[in-house]
Design an enzyme around this catalytic site. Structure first.
Site, short mmCIF file in Angstrom:
data_model
loop_
_atom_site.label_atom_id
_atom_site.label_comp_id
_atom_site.label_asym_id
_atom_site.label_seq_id
_atom_site.Cartn_x
_atom_site.Cartn_y
_atom_site.Cartn_z
N ALA A 195 43.40 47.82 39.33
CA ALA A 195 43.76 48.29 40.68
C ALA A 195 45.21 48.75 40.64
CB ALA A 195 43.58 47.16 41.67
N GLY A 231 40.74 45.36 37.16
CA GLY A 231 39.63 46.04 37.83
C GLY A 231 38.93 47.04 36.91
N GLU A 253 36.52 45.09 35.07
CA GLU A 253 35.49 44.66 36.03
C GLU A 253 34.53 45.81 36.36
OE1 GLU A 253 37.71 41.15 38.51
OE2 GLU A 253 38.49 43.15 38.78
N GLU A 265 45.41 39.90 35.34
CA GLU A 265 45.91 39.72 36.71
C GLU A 265 46.84 38.52 36.84
OE1 GLU A 265 42.76 40.27 35.80
OE2 GLU A 265 41.74 41.62 37.20
#
Ligand code: DAK
Length: 258
Positions: A65, A109, A112, A132
């Protein structure tokens, strides 16, 4: 369809979605997630398309992200705005098969999103990680859950707690990726696999995807029963008759996706 954070391409019966924010290693901002949702909607609704590919650049599938977008977010902002949740799981709801073709970094992300696809083809320079924790948070789009199911508790725990990246060889060894190809060949190979899948009888491909995914969400006995029900239903398709007739008659089947 013109996007500013994606490049999309339709090639016969397959669709390619290329994440395209080179200035930010394809980090996901709101716009990219909205556009990805729109692109998947469009290709899923297109009756010609039988398989989708999501890819990035040779340097980065996606670095997660967008940290610059998240930087100022307060808890209240994240909670009330349901931060990047509304469109995040669109990939998992796509009923047609989706391949992640990963070259370079797939972090946070990005890792993911790759895991939300049906399988991951990795270039030999691919690197996967959930870093993260190094920026004060944790995986937030399923990383702790999907990575653990792919690679087991020990490796998932180590990666999520330390932010360590895994290279392509390790990712293949532990089952995160289906196989490794050279970076130069990644797209060509992904397209060839996608075409193979798109050429299969459509209902059988979509139902097989549902069956394999059920293995992650149901006890074994329920999953096996679910498989059997869908398997039986495939005997109601014209393609089942065509496939079996063609085998017996020693000819190539001509599927109509009916
Ligand atoms: N966000 C924003 N910009 C990024 C970025 C990111 N994630 N990653 C890289 N960039 C930008 C860099 O800031 C730099 O921009 P400029 O300085 O040139 O303006 C440019 O991309 C090139 O990056 P580097 O200069 O750092 O390039 P290097 O080759 O040295 O390093 C790297 C590449 C990928 C190893 C490094 O950039 C890096 O560590 N990036 C951050 C990786 C990371 O921590 N990712 C996790 C982010 S958190 C949720 C859904 C999703 C998420 C959470 C919740 N919900 C549904 C609720 C996801 C969270 C995350 O992914």
């Amino acid at each position: 369809m013109a996007f500013s954070t994606l490049i999309t391409e339709k090639d016969g019966n397959i669709a390619l979605i290329k994440l395209n924010r080179p200035e930010a290693m394809n980090a996901f901002n709101h716009q990219l997630m909205d556009e990805l949702t729109e692109a998947i909607d469009k290709f899923e609704a297109d009756p010609e398309i039988g398989c989708l590919i999501i890819t990035g650049s040779s340097k980065a599938f996606a670095a997660g992200a967008d940290i610059k977008e998240m930087q100022e977010l307060s808890y209240m902002d994240a909670y009330y705005r349901d931060f990047i949740t509304s469109n995040w799981e669109r990939t998992t709801r796509c009923r047609k098969p989706v391949i992640a073709a990963v070259s370079g970094y797939a972090l946070g992300g990005g890792c993911e999103l790759a895991m939300m696809c049906d399988f991951i083809l990795a270039a030999d320079n691919a690197k996967f990680g959930q870093p993260e924790i190094t920026i004060g948070v944790s995986p937030g789009a399923g990383g702790t859950q999907r990575l653990t199911r792919f690679v087991g508790k020990s490796k998932a725990m180590e990666m999520c707690l330390t932010g360590r990246m895994m290279d392509a060889k390790e990712a293949e060894r532990c089952g995160l990726v289906s196989r490794i190809v050279t970076a130069d060949n990644l797209l060509e190979e992904a397209k060839s696999v996608a075409k193979k899948i798109a050429g299969m009888p459509r209902a059988a491909a979509m139902m097989t995807k549902e069956m394999v995914n059920a293995a992650y969400e149901t006890p074994l006995s329920h999953g096996v029963r679910f498989e059997r029900r869908l398997f039986h239903s495939l005997f109601g398709t014209e393609d089942q008759q065509e496939g079996m007739n063609a085998f017996v008659e020693k000819r190539t089947p001509h599927f109509k996706n009916k």
